[in-house]
Design a protein around this motif. Structure first.
Motif, mmCIF file in Angstrom:
data_model
loop_
_atom_site.group_PDB
_atom_site.id
_atom_site.type_symbol
_atom_site.label_atom_id
_atom_site.label_comp_id
_atom_site.label_asym_id
_atom_site.label_seq_id
_atom_site.Cartn_x
_atom_site.Cartn_y
_atom_site.Cartn_z
ATOM 1 N N SER A 194 -8.775 111.452 34.770
ATOM 2 C CA SER A 194 -8.122 110.747 35.879
ATOM 3 C C SER A 194 -7.032 109.825 35.365
ATOM 4 N N LEU A 195 -7.336 109.088 34.270
ATOM 5 C CA LEU A 195 -6.345 108.178 33.702
ATOM 6 C C LEU A 195 -5.136 108.947 33.168
ATOM 7 N N ILE A 196 -5.406 110.050 32.469
ATOM 8 C CA ILE A 196 -4.319 110.842 31.902
ATOM 9 C C ILE A 196 -3.434 111.411 33.014
ATOM 10 N N LEU A 197 -4.077 111.965 34.050
ATOM 11 C CA LEU A 197 -3.308 112.528 35.165
ATOM 12 C C LEU A 197 -2.524 111.456 35.902
ATOM 13 N N PHE A 198 -3.108 110.253 36.026
ATOM 14 C CA PHE A 198 -2.410 109.156 36.681
ATOM 15 C C PHE A 198 -1.154 108.766 35.890
ATOM 16 N N VAL A 199 -1.309 108.671 34.561
ATOM 17 C CA VAL A 199 -0.156 108.330 33.715
ATOM 18 C C VAL A 199 0.907 109.430 33.790
ATOM 19 N N ILE A 200 0.451 110.699 33.751
ATOM 20 C CA ILE A 200 1.404 111.816 33.848
ATOM 21 C C ILE A 200 2.143 111.781 35.182
ATOM 22 N N THR A 201 1.398 111.456 36.247
ATOM 23 C CA THR A 201 2.025 111.370 37.574
ATOM 24 C C THR A 201 3.104 110.299 37.594
ATOM 25 N N LEU A 202 2.783 109.119 37.037
ATOM 26 C CA LEU A 202 3.770 108.044 36.994
ATOM 27 C C LEU A 202 5.005 108.461 36.191
ATOM 28 N N LEU A 203 4.767 109.108 35.039
ATOM 29 C CA LEU A 203 5.892 109.541 34.208
ATOM 30 C C LEU A 203 6.754 110.570 34.938
ATOM 31 N N LEU A 204 6.094 111.559 35.576
ATOM 32 C CA LEU A 204 6.850 112.597 36.283
ATOM 33 C C LEU A 204 7.663 112.011 37.432
ATOM 34 N N VAL A 205 7.018 111.116 38.205
ATOM 35 C CA VAL A 205 7.727 110.515 39.342
ATOM 36 C C VAL A 205 8.882 109.647 38.850
ATOM 37 N N LEU A 217 18.164 109.297 51.170
ATOM 38 C CA LEU A 217 17.846 110.594 50.597
ATOM 39 C C LEU A 217 17.109 110.452 49.272
ATOM 40 N N LEU A 218 17.460 109.442 48.465
ATOM 41 C CA LEU A 218 16.803 109.235 47.181
ATOM 42 C C LEU A 218 15.320 108.982 47.372
ATOM 43 N N TRP A 219 14.968 108.069 48.300
ATOM 44 C CA TRP A 219 13.558 107.726 48.500
ATOM 45 C C TRP A 219 12.805 108.857 49.179
ATOM 46 N N ARG A 220 13.465 109.580 50.069
ATOM 47 C CA ARG A 220 12.787 110.717 50.683
ATOM 48 C C ARG A 220 12.469 111.784 49.637
ATOM 49 N N THR A 221 13.398 112.016 48.725
ATOM 50 C CA THR A 221 13.153 112.997 47.668
ATOM 51 C C THR A 221 12.016 112.553 46.758
ATOM 52 N N ILE A 222 12.009 111.278 46.372
ATOM 53 C CA ILE A 222 10.938 110.755 45.514
ATOM 54 C C ILE A 222 9.600 110.813 46.236
ATOM 55 N N PHE A 223 9.590 110.474 47.526
ATOM 56 C CA PHE A 223 8.346 110.488 48.298
ATOM 57 C C PHE A 223 7.758 111.898 48.356
ATOM 58 N N LEU A 224 8.594 112.887 48.681
ATOM 59 C CA LEU A 224 8.107 114.258 48.752
ATOM 60 C C LEU A 224 7.662 114.759 47.380
ATOM 61 N N LEU A 225 8.416 114.395 46.336
ATOM 62 C CA LEU A 225 8.038 114.810 44.986
ATOM 63 C C LEU A 225 6.728 114.173 44.564
ATOM 64 N N THR A 226 6.529 112.899 44.938
ATOM 65 C CA THR A 226 5.282 112.215 44.600
ATOM 66 C C THR A 226 4.096 112.900 45.265
ATOM 67 N N PHE A 243 3.870 116.002 46.182
ATOM 68 C CA PHE A 243 3.657 117.287 45.516
ATOM 69 C C PHE A 243 2.946 117.102 44.168
ATOM 70 N N VAL A 244 3.405 116.118 43.383
ATOM 71 C CA VAL A 244 2.792 115.895 42.065
ATOM 72 C C VAL A 244 1.347 115.445 42.210
ATOM 73 N N VAL A 245 1.078 114.541 43.155
ATOM 74 C CA VAL A 245 -0.284 114.061 43.350
ATOM 75 C C VAL A 245 -1.204 115.199 43.769
ATOM 76 N N LEU A 246 -0.763 116.010 44.712
ATOM 77 C CA LEU A 246 -1.584 117.147 45.135
ATOM 78 C C LEU A 246 -1.819 118.113 43.974
ATOM 79 N N SER A 247 -0.774 118.334 43.181
ATOM 80 C CA SER A 247 -0.929 119.217 42.014
ATOM 81 C C SER A 247 -1.930 118.642 41.027
#
Length: 479
Positions: A184-195, A12-21, A23-27
């Motif tokens: 792109s770099l800023i969004l990539f870093v934000i994505t990593l931080l959020l995930v 469940l942990l990895w499924r939640t992270i996968f779905l959240l990732t 969503f964040v990437v698409l956003s």
């Protein structure tokens, strides 16, 4: 196959992270496209405004030159060849030099007349054709390439010449490329931080579940008293923790009841079996007369009858615990049923001058006739056994559209506390332990309670004024 398929599922942990990732990437992609489009649109709007302003001034200048041409044609052509020469208030733009605006002027045959700055003529190239640009983009702004540079331009026509006003936009293109890289770099870093933050939050959120799992793994008969601390759980998991504690409390209570039941049944079976064994050994120890054998067989028959009754009662308890099927639920006339039972027990009651009084509205009960007969037979038998001599056993009934409430009240010869009365539902519990001649095994009221529950009803005991024993039974009715 189902077991293997379940094992292949992600935790469940990895499924939640996968779905959240996802969503964040698409956003972030949507944000990237929207911000890039907004910045690019802003530059295009600003460039278009500069070109529009320069084109307006240039048309105004052409209008002035038309008046000059009427007076001196040669002078007009000379003025036209230098966009910065005539009136200082008629420049292409107030910041034309800052924006590096460039102009190209040709005659109607495409012959180059002048460029501003003059060095711009060397950048045009041999394939430059202002007439073609005019035909393709008459009076409209467009983007073109001159000498590998990007320009936003417009072509203006008058009676004598064609004029090209061009604004270099290379800087904007370079800025947009650099901006897109940084975004792109800023969004990539934000994505990593959020995930990462989300993964840590989910892990911490699921951590209490590990505590529940460990508690469940440690469940055994010796540790049923352990409970989870609900206040230490997140709000979302507190209902689960409360349900877990409630389950353990029920398990502990049922296990204790089962343990007591096992101890009691062992004790109840041991006594008659020991009696049978002793009696048989005594009879076999030496020859006996026929009368002695006959008397001993009568004693053994009574003991066996007691054992048979005990076993039948236990089987009845086991049967009623499963509940009733729909086919067993039939209309039962409570008045007819109780009248027959009263007629049967009246002979026994008369020996102690005990009488019955029946009052109220008796309706149809929904249930099994034989089980309901056993229920009320046990209640009337107990009422007679424990009632004081020269007393009255009252039977009252109140029937509604859904439930029938039947109350049986008898007077006791001695006072009884409510605490003691509450124990009477326990299996093998006897109130009068000193009475060795008591025939019952202490299962009468337990059977009553089990039958009532099997009918989706209830039974309760209340002591009134210490001397009145009141049993109330509520059962489904048909009225």
């Amino acid at each position: 196959m189902t077991y293997k398929a379940d094992n292949r599922r992600l935790p469940l942990l990895w499924r939640t992270i996968f779905l959240l990732t996802i969503f964040v990437v698409l956003s972030q992609i949507v944000i990237y496209i929207w911000v890039g489009h907004s910045v690019k649109g802003h530059f295009e709007e600003m460039d278009a405004e500069i070109i529009t302003h320069a084109a307006f001034n240039w048309r105004q200048r052409l209008s002035d030159l038309s008046d000059l041409e009427a007076q001196n044609p040669d002078t007009a052509l000379t003025e036209l060849s230098d966009p910065y020469k005539v009136n200082k208030d008629k420049h292409l733009h107030s910041s034309a030099l800052d924006y590096d605006l460039k102009t190209v002027i040709t005659d109607k045959q495409g012959q180059l007349l002048s460029t501003t700055p003059s060095s711009f003529a060397h950048e045009l190239g041999d394939d430059f054709n202002l007439i073609t640009l005019w035909q393709n983009n008459a009076q409209q702004q467009f983007v073109t390439h001159i000498n590998d540079r990007h320009y936003r331009a417009i072509v203006i026509e008058n009676e004598q010449a064609l004029s090209l006003i061009a604004l270099p936009i290379d800087v904007h293109h370079q800025y947009l490329v650099q901006f897109n890289r940084q975004l792109s770099l800023i969004l990539f870093v934000i994505t990593l931080l959020l995930v990462s933050i989300a993964a840590l939050s989910v892990y911490w959120g699921f951590a209490p579940l590990a505590t529940i799992v460990q508690k469940m793994k440690g469940i055994n008969p010796e540790r049923l008293d352990e409970r989870l601390t609900v206040s230490d759980m997140p709000l979302e998991l507190r209902p689960l923790a409360q349900s877990y504690n409630l389950m353990l409390a029920k398990l502990e209570s049922n296990f204790d009841s089962l343990s007591r039941f096992s101890d009691n049944i062992a004790h109840e079976l041991r006594t008659p079996l020991a009696t049978l064994t002793t009696q048989t050994q005594v009879m076999l120890s030496k020859p006996r007369s026929l009368e002695e054998y006959t008397e001993q067989l009568h004693h053994q028959h009574d003991t066996l009858a007691q054992l048979s009754s005990l076993i039948n009662n236990m089987l009845l308890l086991a049967k009623t615990q499963k509940g009733l099927s729909d086919s067993q639920r039939q209309p039962v006339d409570s008045e007819v049923l109780l009248t027959k039972l009263i007629d049967y027990f009246e002979l026994i009651a008369e020996e102690r001058d005990i009488s019955f009084e029946k009052s109220g509205a008796f309706g149809l009960l929904l249930g099994d006739n034989s089980l309901l007969q056993r229920l009320f037979a046990n209640l009337l038998s107990n009422a007679i056994y424990y009632a004081a001599s020269n007393s009255v056993i009252e039977i009252q009934s109140v029937t509604t559209s859904k439930m029938a409430t039947i109350t049986i009240t008898n007077q006791l010869p001695e006072p009884l506390a409510q605490k003691e009365a509450d124990k009477l539902f326990e299996r093998f519990y006897r109130y009068d332990k000193a009475d060795q001649h008591q025939a019952g095994a202490g299962l009468g009221l337990s059977i009553v309670q089990a039958i009532a529950k099997a009918h989706s009803g209830t039974v309760s005991i209340r002591i009134k004024d210490e001397y009145y024993f009141e049993v109330t039974v509520e059962l489904p009715s048909l009225r």
